[in-house]
Design an enzyme around this catalytic site. Sequence first.
Site, short mmCIF file in Angstrom:
data_model
loop_
_atom_site.label_atom_id
_atom_site.label_comp_id
_atom_site.label_asym_id
_atom_site.label_seq_id
_atom_site.Cartn_x
_atom_site.Cartn_y
_atom_site.Cartn_z
N ASN B 236 2.06 5.15 14.31
CA ASN B 236 2.72 4.69 13.10
C ASN B 236 3.86 3.70 13.40
O ASN B 236 4.52 3.21 12.49
CB ASN B 236 3.27 5.91 12.35
CG ASN B 236 3.27 5.69 10.85
OD1 ASN B 236 2.45 4.94 10.34
ND2 ASN B 236 4.21 6.33 10.17
N HIS B 243 4.24 -0.50 5.80
CA HIS B 243 3.69 0.00 4.53
C HIS B 243 4.69 -0.17 3.39
O HIS B 243 4.31 -0.52 2.28
CB HIS B 243 3.33 1.49 4.66
CG HIS B 243 2.06 1.73 5.41
ND1 HIS B 243 1.76 2.93 6.01
CD2 HIS B 243 1.00 0.92 5.67
CE1 HIS B 243 0.58 2.85 6.60
NE2 HIS B 243 0.10 1.64 6.41
#
Lengths: 353, 353
Positions: B236, B243
């Site tokens: 991530n 995001h």
Amino acid sequence: MAGHPYPICLDAKLEDIGKHLQRTIQPGTQILVVSQEKIVELYFQRLAAGLREYQVQLVTFPAGEEEKNLNRLQALTTEAVAFGLNREGVIIALGGGVVGDLAGFLAATYMRGVRFLQVPTTLLAQVDSSIGGKVAVNHPAGKNLLGAFYPPLAVWTDFSTLDTLPWEEAQNGLAETIKHAILGDQELFDFLEKYVEQIKKREGSIWREMISRSIAVKVRIVSEDEKEKGTRALLNLGHSFGHALESAMGYTGITHGQGVSIGLAAAANIAQQRGHIKSQETQRIHTLLRDFGLPVNISGVTPEQLLLKMGADKKNREGKKVIILPVRIGRAMAFRDCSDDELMQAWREVVVC
Amino acid sequence: MAGHPYPICLDAKLEDIGKHLQRTIQPGTQILVVSQEKIVELYFQRLAAGLREYQVQLVTFPAGEEEKNLNRLQALTTEAVAFGLNREGVIIALGGGVVGDLAGFLAATYMRGVRFLQVPTTLLAQVDSSIGGKVAVNHPAGKNLLGAFYPPLAVWTDFSTLDTLPWEEAQNGLAETIKHAILGDQELFDFLEKYVEQIKKREGSIWREMISRSIAVKVRIVSEDEKEKGTRALLNLGHSFGHALESAMGYTGITHGQGVSIGLAAAANIAQQRGHIKSQETQRIHTLLRDFGLPVNISGVTPEQLLLKMGADKKNREGKKVIILPVRIGRAMAFRDCSDDELMQAWREVVVC
């Protein structure tokens, strides 16, 4: 998450669920309870009393099989996000089969899977749909067409929720219980025959034994074949016929239990034609179904329509129809060699003008 | 299906896929190929040449991340049923990340799961999205909000499909490759720095090594933590920021690679503020991104908007933001103690008026 063993807690009390959960779910965890208005009125307060240590949010959706679809999944997802449910959260299905299937599919897919608990409040859900880890939504082209194998953390079964169950809903569960008896427990079949009146009067001790034995059949078969590669197909007894019937009638005017009942009658008819069971056994099956007010005949559809619908069943392998038939009361087997003529004959016997 | 090991076949040829499949998939099996028009024009014929022993049906959907939703899943399901795809069937995703995610989620849920093959045709899909078994669709409330862990039978990677890849799409894959280098392979980082020009010219042997090493980082991390309970969160890196950025901009005007690039730049900024890495390392990261035409700054959003969006990321545990930061080039760690002030500071450094 798939494949883990999980407890099925029988004769549990809704308000005691917290005591069970505290071993696995941290206090303060977010719990989204998915249910329907009517069920909420009856049971939510009791369940919530057992969840005081958690952050609980209730979401409901309208009753009806037609709600079990991707649109409703999308809407429930919106509500889960609004609640702030994250990956550490838990989803509880409080209700019957539709709630369990839909909330379970939400749990299976939300953020690629969150923990899930089944709290079945109908006989059908307690003896059948909450057991086995199958969750799904319907699609215009087929029932349960999109779904997953997603076992819950636990199934929390409070028999007291059945006291208020409408008789028609009880019949749905009785049809599955008769199915379980035919395919896997002769003694359960004898028990059902013996205690018809007590079951209709919902005598507590008789229901407990009936439900426990019915669950035991399903658990045994599912644990042998969790992903439905082999023996689990036996649970489809009556359902190839039943699904075809429900589909042909557009899922209106016929309950799932009625579809299964007629399907069981049709399966018994074929099994007798093929010499697997005797006419006396077929009679016992038909009689037991009728004793509980379940139908063994149908009108308003043609045998041709029904045969056509059977072709689209998702449990067919390699294009061949797999038909489950009783070979005696208490045992069933899968057959791949049933001809269309035999199926037509079976349909003709159950369809009345 | 989850959890099984599967081969990632590198430098495979599209037309050779049948030779690989014949070991596990019976001739005559139904195969639904899910793709997009442009990809079909380029590659379907070659793939189909390798699938002559099977019943193949092609379905396409329009390009664009906005197609990766439940409505499209519903429509693809209709087409799968029209083809007659049953449980023994296979779904092949031929395309980039959107195709893989959507076709994979269809495979994961269609009849509760059918076999699935990834044939990634973009750099992003080859080095990242086809590896790791994650499939999903978007929801208005979040990217990849509904999905599953559903590993494919195999990933069939033909490097020749990258020859025709538009540069902007190559950049999406390069951003992930730089991410892999920063979090897990210092030598890959050195390699990328050394061969910037050759990579931009797409020299075959250099691309092969770059792709293989990039895949290796992802495979190593995913195999340690398939269900994303721990170390997988390292992947991530840059994405909590990326995001948030994509979401704040409504997924328009910014590619995924650009979002990740700015996210990597922001993560490097915080890591430097906190003393985990030196300013020289931050500079190397920023420079490498810019060398490939990837942005390290953004305009048109405010730091406040971005911070707000970060709160909704599904990878947060127990309400705390988990931020992945480099601790040197080649190694990253998860931090739960980043304050909103620190995050605001990082956003302020990347947002330009």
